[in-house]
Design a protein around this motif. Structure first.
Motif, PDB file in Angstrom:
ATOM      1  N   SER A 195      22.217  93.887 -35.447  1.00  9.91           N
ATOM      2  CA  SER A 195      21.346  94.829 -36.156  1.00  9.91           C
ATOM      3  C   SER A 195      21.235  94.483 -37.635  1.00  9.91           C
ATOM      4  CB  SER A 195      21.870  96.261 -35.980  1.00  9.91           C
ATOM      5  OG  SER A 195      23.084  96.397 -36.664  1.00  9.91           O
ATOM      6  N   TRP A 196      20.106  94.777 -38.215  1.00  9.74           N
ATOM      7  CA  TRP A 196      19.827  94.541 -39.639  1.00  9.74           C
ATOM      8  C   TRP A 196      18.601  95.331 -40.025  1.00  9.74           C
ATOM      9  CZ3 TRP A 196      19.438  90.922 -35.766  1.00  9.74           C
ATOM     10  CH2 TRP A 196      18.154  90.505 -35.410  1.00  9.74           C
ATOM     11  N   ASN A 197      18.300  95.308 -41.296  1.00  8.78           N
ATOM     12  CA  ASN A 197      17.104  96.020 -41.757  1.00  8.78           C
ATOM     13  C   ASN A 197      16.491  95.253 -42.913  1.00  8.78           C
ATOM     14  OD1 ASN A 197      15.248  97.815 -42.980  1.00  8.78           O
ATOM     15  ND2 ASN A 197      16.295  99.543 -42.005  1.00  8.78           N
ATOM     16  N   LYS A 229      10.000  93.034 -35.171  1.00  8.68           N
ATOM     17  CA  LYS A 229      11.072  93.877 -34.625  1.00  8.68           C
ATOM     18  C   LYS A 229      11.874  93.060 -33.613  1.00  8.68           C
ATOM     19  CE  LYS A 229      10.066  98.338 -34.278  1.00  8.68           C
ATOM     20  NZ  LYS A 229       9.454  99.544 -33.747  1.00  8.68           N
ATOM     21  N   GLY A 286      19.921  97.314 -29.107  1.00 11.01           N
ATOM     22  CA  GLY A 286      19.576  97.485 -30.514  1.00 11.01           C
ATOM     23  C   GLY A 286      18.130  97.132 -30.799  1.00 11.01           C
ATOM     24  N   GLU A 287      17.703  97.598 -31.977  1.00  9.91           N
ATOM     25  CA  GLU A 287      16.330  97.315 -32.395  1.00  9.91           C
ATOM     26  C   GLU A 287      16.372  97.187 -33.915  1.00  9.91           C
ATOM     27  OE1 GLU A 287      13.219  99.625 -30.440  1.00  9.91           O
ATOM     28  OE2 GLU A 287      12.282  99.889 -32.394  1.00  9.91           O
ATOM     29  N   SER A 288      15.979  96.044 -34.451  1.00 11.49           N
ATOM     30  CA  SER A 288      16.067  95.836 -35.904  1.00 11.49           C
ATOM     31  C   SER A 288      14.714  95.428 -36.461  1.00 11.49           C
ATOM     32  CB  SER A 288      17.078  94.732 -36.217  1.00 11.49           C
ATOM     33  OG  SER A 288      18.305  95.053 -35.648  1.00 11.49           O
ATOM     34  N   GLU A 289      14.414  96.013 -37.588  1.00  7.85           N
ATOM     35  CA  GLU A 289      13.118  95.778 -38.225  1.00  7.85           C
ATOM     36  C   GLU A 289      13.276  94.754 -39.335  1.00  7.85           C
ATOM     37  OE1 GLU A 289       9.384  96.355 -37.946  1.00  7.85           O
ATOM     38  OE2 GLU A 289      10.294  98.262 -37.387  1.00  7.85           O
TER      39      GLU A 289
END
Lengths: 191, 583
Positions: free
Chosen positions: B213-215, B537, B551-554
């Motif tokens: 995960s990250w943003n 994404k 997970g889902e990271s933008e």
């Protein structure tokens, strides 16, 4: 003044000249080897007949005085028409070999009667200047059997073909030497 | 018998006579050459400026004939003029040819005469006996002859060695030779991400500690972000401390090397001055661009190819080692097949035109020298796929897929191992395979929008009717390459339909609509399936028999390239920036 006596001077000169000659030879050999290694992969320039738009630049842009591009004729595609639009002027005065009827400015196309109503058309390569007038005529109303191609025995394989630089349809391309020619017509392609 | 005149020196009068006649000859031949040269120039200009074949008079007469078609005298006039003009044209042409020979002859005569004059001016040397040192001279001569022989001998040895096959056993990384291998070993390759879809092109990462995960907006989990100077849809390639990507416009092509630690641009190498490079840019679609193919590295060099067919190799410090122009590929949308390395070879897949046109080829190039080792013509249409090198029963196979043939080659010699006529249409997804887990590994091929075909790779010859294990028809992609962990096969299509099949049987296990667009291919790392959408994404799900989203990271930037998964890091290319994800 008299010439020096004895042969020792001549011998020395001979050896010195020999050494010089060998040096030159070895330099030439090394140069040749390096040149051979620096050569690009064997590829040749060819025209993709399906891209060619018969613009006539092949006749004038080649580095050779007499262009390496000549008209080729695929007999298997030809209709052997009496009224050949690659041979005759549009709306010719008569269907004969009179100069007033011929499209080719150098008379490079030979028209020969086969049997009624068929005629065979052959290109005299020595006379052809690659102006593409016949190709244009053949493609407009005929089967497109006349087409331009770079002749391998004439082309000097310039690193950057001067015709390719001005070709408006990017029809000139490098192909592997093994394929030699890009002929027109599916029969040849699949063979 | 000795001929008395052989050693006779010419007397002064005779010498003077010779010089006088040589002077006269030189003058005559010089004037002659000048005259012929000027005539040639004038003749060539005449042919260009007033070409007889472009006669206005003849055109006018032909026009008149259209008005009076029955006028026989007019016809005769045209024929006469036409004959004259053709004669003049061919005469001028002949003059150019003959004139060249005359000019050559004139210049040769001039040079010969000048040489004679020069010889008669030369003073004979008067050597001084005292200055001579015959012993020393002999010694020097012996030394010179020995040195020259040595040099020539070395050249011969060098020439013989240079012609030995470059892909010989001794050159290999595992050949047991003392010489340093010019490419990385297979084990080294597995630890890096040396090409599109990682080691071997399987889309499988060797690492399990890959971030999840990250943003991109807040910067959470982003180690660094670096701007890429020129655009490109190619994917990042990673080797030790370097991340390589390429970028290009219609006129400029560059390779970039970023530092994995800091994201700093270590070097950029422009691919220019390649002999035979096309002067006009190729026609490409915006979605493909001029730098769609991903570069590749063998650890010693990085190789890049662009939409105009320019192909180059750089050293790890950014020096252009060699380059060659392969010509503009005739591929709709633009060229997109990525490069692949294996041992000392780089493979270029140039699928173009139609199957019966014979324009497609596969070329193996020696990475160190840039020389072609082998080339095979391929009876296939344009494709946008990338080959993969797999191992079957201990032997390597180079797998290619296109319309209509899937062909396996021996990467060393280019010999065909097996082939299957199973595909049609515009083939963009590459081969999926698990890699060396079975004796007869299954390979998966995609016919866009139509079907997925599993083929056993242990055949020989035409295996179209003998080695197809299964085929299925749901969730078929058109761009993304599928990925398999050996047990399951995952298909992701552009509108976001994710379908899981049993790899051995082709039985559908599950499917899920992700409701977003994908162009980047899915990859597996640490038992997780990573899918990067066009919107940027990253969706992470379990690569298992049940669909489970992890997970889902933008990222905040559009993405079409496939990421690289390394030790605790993901390198990800956005539309304009390169990202390093990690901690």
């Amino acid at each position: 003044m008299s010439a020096p006596k004895g042969n020792s001077g001549d011998r020395r000169e001979f050896i010195a000249n020999g050494v010089r000659g060998l040096c030159l030879l070895s330099l030439g050999g090394v140069g040749g080897l390096l040149l051979d290694r620096a050569q690009a992969d064997d590829a040749v320039w060819q025209i993709d007949p399906y891209k060619c738009i018969s613009c006539d630049r092949c006749a004038t842009s080649c580095v050779l005085d007499e262009s390496a591009v000549k008209c080729c004729h695929n007999f298997s595609m030809c209709g052997y028409c009496d009224l050949c639009t690659g041979y005759f002027e549009p709306e010719p005065n008569a269907l004969n070999t009179g100069a007033e009827n011929q499209l080719c400015p150098t008379g490079a196309i030979q028209r020969k009667f086969v049997e009624d109503p068929f005629f065979q058309y052959t290109i005299d390569e020595k006379l052809c200047i690659g102006c593409a007038k016949c190709v244009k005529g053949c493609n407009m109303f005929g089967n497109g059997s006349l087409h331009l191609q770079i002749q391998r025995d004439r082309c000097v394989d310039c690193n950057e073909c001067s015709i390719a630089r001005v070709c408006p349809s990017n029809a000139i391309q490098r192909i592997p030497l093994a394929r030699s020619y890009l002929p027109k017509g599916r029969e040849e392609k699949s063979s | 018998m000795k001929l008395p005149f052989l050693n006779r020196m010419p007397d002064a009068e005779e010498s003077g006579q010779r010089v006088r006649s040589a002077r006269t000859t030189a003058f005559v031949s010089g004037v002659f050459s000048l005259w012929v040269g000027a005539s040639l120039v004038w003749n060539s200009l005449q042919l260009r400026v007033a070409n007889p074949l472009d006669s206005v008079q003849l055109a006018q007469l032909k026009k008149n004939l259209e008005q009076q078609p029955g006028d026989e005298s007019l016809k005769l006039q045209i024929r006469k003029l036409d004959y004259q003009l053709r004669r003049e044209f061919s005469g001028r042409r002949k003059m150019n040819v003959n004139g060249s020979y005359l000019l050559l002859a004139g210049l040769l005569a001039l040079l010969a005469s000048l040489k004679v004059i020069e010889n008669h001016r030369r003073q004979l040397p008067m050597p001084q006996p005292a200055a001579r040192d015959p012993e020393g001279e002999r010694g020097r001569a012996r030394l010179a002859v020995s040195g020259l022989s040595g040099v020539l001998g070395l050249l011969v040895v060098w020439g013989c060695l240079a012609d030995r096959p470059l892909s010989g056993e001794g050159a290999g990384a595992s050949g047991g030779s003392d010489a340093k291998a010019s490419y990385a070993t297979a084990d080294e390759m597995k630890k890096e991400w040396p090409r599109f879809l990682g080691p071997g092109g399987a889309g499988l990462s060797a690492y399990t500690n890959v971030p999840q995960s990250w943003n991109g907006k807040t910067g959470q989990g982003i180690v660094w972000k670096a701007q890429i100077p020129l655009p490109g849809h190619n994917s990042p390639v990673v080797w030790k401390e370097s991340v390589y990507v390429t970028g290009a416009t219609a006129t400029k092509r560059e390779v970039y090397c970023f530092d994995t630690g800091s994201g700093k641009l270590r070097w950029k190498g422009e691919v220019k001055g390649i002999s035979g490079s096309p002067t006009k840019p190729p026609a490409v679609m915006e979605d493909t661009g001029f730098a769609a193919p991903t570069c590749a590295t063998d650890g010693e060099r990085v190789y890049a190819i662009f939409a105009n067919g320019d192909f180059a190799a750089f050293s790890p410090d950014g020096k252009l080692l060699w380059g060659k122009a392969l010509g503009i590929p005739e591929v709709n949308y633009g060229y997109a097949s990525s490069l692949v390395t294996w041992e000392n070879l780089v493979f270029v897949l140039m699928d173009q035109g139609y199957p019966d046109e014979g324009k497609s080829f596969l070329r193996a190039i020696d990475g160190e020298s840039g020389k072609t080792v082998w080339e095979k013509s391929r009876p296939v249409a344009s494709s946008w796929t990338t080959p993969a090198v797999i191992e079957v029963k201990g032997k390597p196979q180079l797998i290619t897929c296109s319309d209509p043939w899937v062909i396996a080659y021996d990467p060393k010699s280019g010999a065909e191992v097996w082939k299957a006529q199973i595909l049609s249409g515009e083939i963009a997804p590459s081969t999926a395979f698990a890699g060396g887990q079975r004796a007869d590994p299954l390979l998966f091929f995609i016919e866009p929008y139509s079907r997925v075909v599993a083929v056993k790779a242990d055949g020989s010859g035409d295996v179209t009717h003998t080695h197809v294990a299964w085929e299925a028809f749901d969730g078929i992609p058109d761009i993304c390459t599928p990925v398999t962990n050996g047990e399951l096969l995952f298909l992701l299509n552009t509108p976001g339909s994710l379908t899981c099949y049993e790899a051995n049987t082709g039985k559908k296990v599950w499917e899920k609509e992700l409701a977003m667009d994908f162009k980047s291919s899915p990859c597996i790392a640490g038992g997780k399936l990573y899918m990067l959408s066009v919107s940027g994404k990253m969706i992470v799900v379990t690569a298992g028999r049940q669909f489970k989203k992890l997970g889902e990271s933008e990222l905040g930037e559009e993405c079409t390239a496939t990421p690289a998964f390394l030790d605790g890091r993901i390198y990800l290319r956005g539309e304009k920036n390169l990202y390093c994800i990690g901690s």
